[in-house]
Write a protein that holds these residues in place. Structure first.
Motif, mmCIF file in Angstrom:
data_model
loop_
_atom_site.group_PDB
_atom_site.id
_atom_site.type_symbol
_atom_site.label_atom_id
_atom_site.label_comp_id
_atom_site.label_asym_id
_atom_site.label_seq_id
_atom_site.Cartn_x
_atom_site.Cartn_y
_atom_site.Cartn_z
ATOM 1 N N GLN A 1 0.844 -1.189 0.000
ATOM 2 C CA GLN A 1 0.000 0.000 0.000
ATOM 3 C C GLN A 1 0.882 1.242 0.000
ATOM 4 O O GLN A 1 2.021 1.212 0.474
ATOM 5 N N LYS B 1 1.844 4.754 1.462
ATOM 6 C CA LYS B 1 1.678 5.301 2.810
ATOM 7 C C LYS B 1 2.735 6.373 3.077
ATOM 8 O O LYS B 1 3.855 6.288 2.588
ATOM 9 N N THR C 1 4.327 0.182 1.801
ATOM 10 C CA THR C 1 4.442 -0.654 2.990
ATOM 11 C C THR C 1 3.491 -1.847 2.866
ATOM 12 O O THR C 1 2.669 -1.911 1.955
ATOM 13 N N LYS D 1 0.387 -4.116 3.649
ATOM 14 C CA LYS D 1 -0.993 -3.991 4.101
ATOM 15 C C LYS D 1 -1.416 -5.347 4.650
ATOM 16 O O LYS D 1 -1.764 -6.262 3.905
ATOM 17 N N HIS E 1 9.514 -1.526 4.030
ATOM 18 C CA HIS E 1 9.009 -0.384 3.273
ATOM 19 C C HIS E 1 9.923 -0.101 2.087
ATOM 20 O O HIS E 1 11.116 -0.420 2.106
ATOM 21 N N SER F 1 -1.275 -9.609 -3.642
ATOM 22 C CA SER F 1 -0.196 -9.835 -2.685
ATOM 23 C C SER F 1 1.037 -10.336 -3.431
ATOM 24 O O SER F 1 0.942 -10.853 -4.541
#
Length: 216
Positions: free
Chosen positions: A86, A88, A97, A99, A159, A189
């Motif tokens: 996601q 962020k 990062t 999710k 991240h 994913s």
């Protein structure tokens, strides 16, 4: 010999190509792209997620030793599927990062840090002093002294850094642009099924040395 070495997760296919163009540096091909000012800070590291932060080799250790240890590591660690990515904001930085639950990912990263740490040279007093200028918790300070980096073990966060520090109104503009560029690539994913050994060149840019599948 490189200046420093690190262990990353790097991306291929569409997201890897997009990320390289976004940052302005293709870590796998050692190729530069045109880049914006707000990516100059993370550009030299390439589009990646850190698993073991860059380090100098310990006295008596060679790149061959490092490569052997990396090969052994990848043969003993199993892949994980941590979930989707996601977009962020982390402080003033923009990043991708995880999710979802990152427990398995933290465990994998901790294993990498522990297993490879014998090859790392201790931090100098100056390097420790520079890190201590950040607002670190007691646990992060302990990590810094023990592992050479504060954001490991329970403090690890997977991240992918996309920008340097942003200020309004630039922050909103860049966030909107990143949303347009990356959101179509984040709908499924991904499996963390490989690791990449990287080296820092004399000019500060990191390049891929080797990438191996996790077969543990």
């Amino acid at each position: 010999m490189f200046e420093r070495y690190g262990i990353y997760y790097t991306f291929d296919e569409a997201i890897g190509e997009t990320g390289a163009k976004w940052l302005g540096w293709d870590i796998a091909r050692a190729r530069a792209h045109a880049a914006e000012d707000y990516t100059k800070r993370p550009c030299k590291y390439g589009f990646h997620a850190t698993v073991k932060a860059p380090f100098h080799l310990a006295d008596g250790k060679t790149e061959a030793d490092l490569q052997h240890a990396f090969n052994t590591l990848c043969a003993t660690v199993s892949p994980v599927t941590p979930g989707a990515l996601q977009l962020k904001s982390i402080g003033r930085f923009l990043a991708l990062t995880i999710k979802g639950d990152d427990t398995a990912l933290k465990s994998l990263a901790s294993t990498v840090v522990r297993n490879m740490d014998v090859l790392r040279a201790p931090l100098t007093k100056d390097a420790i002093a520079r890190r201590m200028k950040s607002r670190l918790s007691d646990a992060q300070i302990a990590n810094l002294h023990r592992w050479g980096y504060p954001y490991v073990m329970d403090d690890y966060q997977f991240h992918v850094t996309l920008t340097g520090p942003l200020k309004d109104p630039q922050s909103e503009e860049v966030h909107a642009k990143a949303t347009r560029v990356f959101t179509p690539l984040l709908h499924t994913s991904f499996a963390l099924a490989h690791l990449t050994l990287v080296g820092e060149r004399a000019d500060g840019h990191f390049v891929q040395i080797t990438r191996l599948p996790l077969t543990g």
